[in-house]
Design an enzyme around this catalytic site. Structure first.
Site, PDB file in Angstrom:
ATOM      1  N   LYS A 127       0.815  -1.219   0.000  1.00 49.10           N
ATOM      2  CA  LYS A 127       0.000   0.000   0.000  1.00 49.10           C
ATOM      3  C   LYS A 127       0.849   1.270   0.000  1.00 49.10           C
ATOM      4  O   LYS A 127       0.421   2.306  -0.508  1.00 49.10           O
ATOM      5  CB  LYS A 127      -0.972  -0.018   1.183  1.00 49.10           C
ATOM      6  N   GLU A 211      -0.272   8.271   7.726  1.00 50.13           N
ATOM      7  CA  GLU A 211      -1.117   9.115   6.886  1.00 50.13           C
ATOM      8  C   GLU A 211      -1.961   9.981   7.808  1.00 50.13           C
ATOM      9  O   GLU A 211      -2.420   9.499   8.846  1.00 50.13           O
ATOM     10  CB  GLU A 211      -2.080   8.250   6.047  1.00 50.13           C
ATOM     11  N   HIS A 246     -15.002  -2.405   9.025  1.00 48.44           N
ATOM     12  CA  HIS A 246     -14.419  -2.621   7.702  1.00 48.44           C
ATOM     13  C   HIS A 246     -15.103  -3.716   6.905  1.00 48.44           C
ATOM     14  O   HIS A 246     -14.582  -4.182   5.896  1.00 48.44           O
ATOM     15  CB  HIS A 246     -12.906  -2.870   7.804  1.00 48.44           C
ATOM     16  N   ARG A 303      -8.762  -6.772  -8.066  1.00 44.67           N
ATOM     17  CA  ARG A 303      -9.650  -7.928  -8.255  1.00 44.67           C
ATOM     18  C   ARG A 303     -11.058  -7.438  -8.573  1.00 44.67           C
ATOM     19  O   ARG A 303     -11.345  -6.249  -8.481  1.00 44.67           O
ATOM     20  CB  ARG A 303      -9.698  -8.728  -6.953  1.00 44.67           C
TER      21      ARG A 303
HETATM   22  C1  MV4 Z   1      -8.170   6.166   6.009  1.00 44.95           C
HETATM   23  C2  MV4 Z   1      -9.186   6.803   6.735  1.00 44.95           C
HETATM   24  C3  MV4 Z   1      -8.988   8.103   7.110  1.00 44.95           C
HETATM   25  N1  MV4 Z   1      -7.837   8.738   6.807  1.00 44.95           N
HETATM   26  N2  MV4 Z   1      -7.046   6.845   5.715  1.00 44.95           N
HETATM   27  C4  MV4 Z   1     -10.138   1.835   5.884  1.00 44.95           C
HETATM   28  C5  MV4 Z   1     -10.074   0.850   4.767  1.00 44.95           C
HETATM   29  C6  MV4 Z   1      -8.784   1.111   4.084  1.00 44.95           C
HETATM   30  N3  MV4 Z   1      -8.899   0.949   2.685  1.00 44.95           N
HETATM   31  C7  MV4 Z   1      -8.440   2.507   4.462  1.00 44.95           C
HETATM   32  N4  MV4 Z   1      -9.379   2.927   5.449  1.00 44.95           N
HETATM   33  C8  MV4 Z   1      -9.373   4.196   5.908  1.00 44.95           C
HETATM   34  N5  MV4 Z   1      -8.272   4.914   5.600  1.00 44.95           N
HETATM   35  C9  MV4 Z   1      -6.895   8.088   6.126  1.00 44.95           C
HETATM   36  N6  MV4 Z   1      -5.746   8.737   5.874  1.00 44.95           N
HETATM   37  C10 MV4 Z   1     -10.326   6.090   7.046  1.00 44.95           C
HETATM   38  C11 MV4 Z   1     -10.420   4.772   6.646  1.00 44.95           C
HETATM   39  C12 MV4 Z   1     -11.611   4.132   7.093  1.00 44.95           C
HETATM   40  C13 MV4 Z   1     -12.544   3.669   6.241  1.00 44.95           C
HETATM   41  C14 MV4 Z   1     -12.363   3.765   4.886  1.00 44.95           C
HETATM   42  C15 MV4 Z   1     -13.283   3.294   4.044  1.00 44.95           C
HETATM   43  C16 MV4 Z   1     -14.431   2.693   4.535  1.00 44.95           C
HETATM   44  C17 MV4 Z   1     -14.628   2.579   5.859  1.00 44.95           C
HETATM   45  C18 MV4 Z   1     -13.687   3.068   6.735  1.00 44.95           C
HETATM   46  C19 MV4 Z   1     -13.920   2.946   8.092  1.00 44.95           C
HETATM   47  C20 MV4 Z   1     -13.006   3.404   8.928  1.00 44.95           C
HETATM   48  C21 MV4 Z   1     -11.851   3.992   8.445  1.00 44.95           C
END
Ligand code: MV4
Length: 513
Positions: A127, A211, A246, A303
């Site tokens: 990532k 991040e 998630h 995917r």
């Molecule tokens: C984040 C974020 C806030 N800020 N990155 C969760 C899944 C993964 N793909 C990355 N995720 C997140 N990254 C930053 N810099 C919040 C999330 C996140 C989230 C993202 C998508 C869907 C649901 C979520 C639930 C909690 C946190």
């Protein structure tokens, strides 16, 4: 990176092995059938009588129920391909779908992997490397740390460039795995050490990066398709903010948060991100969008996704058929970015879990099953009366997808379809979805990724907007004010659920006049 790292050659695919199980295996068999391609299922001891095992033309036994000893065993899958003469493999989602080593093993065996190259899987699977690669191509990423920093440098960067609160993320993680929030500089050294240890234990790779935490952002993902002839397009977005720990529960396309200009700009960004790794086949770019409509690349899933049907419906594209077509070296069907989705689609994931008991997974035998049908309804599932739900695999029973001319029609149709659905023998989360579809905030499109965990309850119905929504929903201001006057503070009890849809129909009609 170079765009066409492999020469487009037209390859015959006469037989596809599906290295997966359940609804997605059935979904892939369906596409193959329509294309006149023969199919091979693989099955574990727990899947001897499963739908995918019976539905494919042939089925090969690959081992005990535990995924590590069957669906995740690369040699077993390659052996099954050799034994049956399958010339291609579709990995579905989960299991081996994002393993570089599997895509490579398939190529080494002289077979076709229906998906991206091992190189693209490797870059996007790390990532942090993905972040760097797309950033170099001009794609916006959340402020964060670069690879290869020592701990002192990471701590300094946290203060100077990232800022608090921030997230420590595992490079080998993704999908929310191995993520932790740090709110101050004092907590950081300890959090870094713990995150490293956990990432090492979970993924065999302790690399982590920082991040800035974007709070209350929406999770919006773009569907990408790319062929070997240098064409890369997006098929617009899916809204995926309704999730818990998630695990997505509801997805829709388009996003109620989107506008034409934002879609054009985000779509361009996502196509550029895919092109940065020479991406071929279907993939998904996950983005965060804040309330001011600033957007950022988060990660790419290399995917087909669980929620692909909502995109199929609003784009009119059969994504699995396109995947196969692309893997054969042909030009893909869609040639332009989907800038205008047709109508609206919503998907509810029907899981074997108890929404009244902290979503505790449920196992057992399905005794009765009545699936909704009728206008605008699609059900993708691997279940049938008598099917055993075991603890070995994920607990998704079915995906219920409804569409309509607009969001209102799709949602009201979903309420109807959920009412038709009958599953007995195990606990399921249909009551969760029914409750969600009573929520004013959800129906009004006023939600973000915190909605289910922080603001949603199974025991009360929210039929009135929450105070904090009033600022963000300018479009609904008149309606909201009207509702507030009508319903001041009233919470409707579960037993008093109003099954009439007329109030919502009328409200949407007023909104869209
Ligand atoms: C984040 C974020 C806030 N800020 N990155 C969760 C899944 C993964 N793909 C990355 N995720 C997140 N990254 C930053 N810099 C919040 C999330 C996140 C989230 C993202 C998508 C869907 C649901 C979520 C639930 C909690 C946190």
């Amino acid at each position: 990176m170079e765009r066409n790292s492999h020469e487009p050659t037209q390859t015959k695919i006469n037989k596809v092995l599906i290295a997966n199980r359940g609804e997605i295996a059935v979904r892939i068999v369906r596409a193959c059938r329509e294309l006149g391609i023969r199919t091979v299922a693989v099955y574990s001891d727990a899947d001897r009588t499963s739908l995918h095992t019976r539905y494919a033309d042939e089925a090969v036994y690959i081992g005990p129920p535990s995924p590590r000893e069957s669906y995740l065993k690369i040699e077993n899958i390659i052996d099954a391909m050799n034994k049956t003469g399958a010339d291609a493999v579709h990995p579905g989602y989960g299991f081996l779908s994002e393993r570089e080593a599997f895509a490579q093993a398939v190529a080494d065996a002289g077979k076709i992997f229906i998906g991206p190259t091992p190189q693209a899987i490797a870059i996007m699977g790390d990532k942090q490397r993905a972040r760097e690669t797309v950033k170099k191509a001009g794609v916006p990423v959340v402020p964060g740390t670069e690879p290869g920093l020592r701990d002192e440098e990471i701590l300094a960067a946290a203060e100077r460039e990232v800022g608090f609160p921030l997230l420590v993320k595992a490079a080998a993680g993704g999908g929310g795995k191995g993520m932790r929030i740090v709110r101050s500089a004092e907590e950081l050294p300890e959090a870094l050490a713990v995150a490293r240890r956990e990432a090492e234990a979970a993924f065999g790779d302790g690399s982590v990066y920082l991040e800035r935490l974007l709070e209350g952002a929406r999770h919006i993902e773009f569907q990408i398709l790319a062929d070997m002839h240098g064409n890369t397009v997006h098929l617009a977005e899916r809204e995926c903010s309704i999730q818990r720990r998630h695990q997505k529960l509801v997805e829709e396309a388009p996003s109620p948060f989107m506008d034409d200009d934002l879609r054009r700009r985000m779509g361009e960004m996502c196509v550029r991100a895919a092109e940065a790794v020479g991406y071929v086949n279907a993939g998904t770019i996950e983005c965060l969008v804040d309330k001011d409509k600033n957007f950022y690349f988060l990660e790419m899933n290399t995917r087909l996704q669980v929620e692909h049907p909502v995109t199929e419906i609003v784009s009119g594209v059969d994504l699995v058929k396109e995947q196969i077509r692309i893997a054969r070296g042909r030009r893909m069907g869609p040639t332009e970015n989907l800038l205008k989705p047709q109508g609206w689609a919503v998907e509810c994931r029907i899981n074997a879990e108890d929404p009244y008991n902290d979503f505790l997974p449920s196992v057992g035998t399905i005794s009765t099953l009545i699936m909704p049908t009728g206008p605008g309804v699609r059900v993708d599932s691997g279940i049938f009366p008598g099917a055993e739900i075991t603890p070995y695999y994920d607990n998704m029973l079915a995906k219920l997808i409804c569409w309509g001319e607009n969001r209102a029609e799709a949602m009201l149709r979903m309420r109807r379809a959920l009412e038709e659905f009958r599953i007995t023998g195990i606990k399921h989360n249909i009551p969760f979805h029914q409750n969600l579809l009573e929520s004013f905030s959800f129906l009004a499109g006023m939600f973000d990724t915190r909605f289910v965990e922080e603001r949603f309850s199974m025991t009360t119905y929210e039929t009135e907007p929450k105070e904090e929504d009033l600022e963000t929903a300018a479009i609904l201001a008149t309606l909201v004010a009207h509702r507030r006057r009508q319903l001041a503070g009233q919470i409707v009890k579960q037993s008093a659920r109003d099954t009439s849809n007329w109030k919502w129909v009328g409200r949407w009609e007023r909104m869209h006049r």
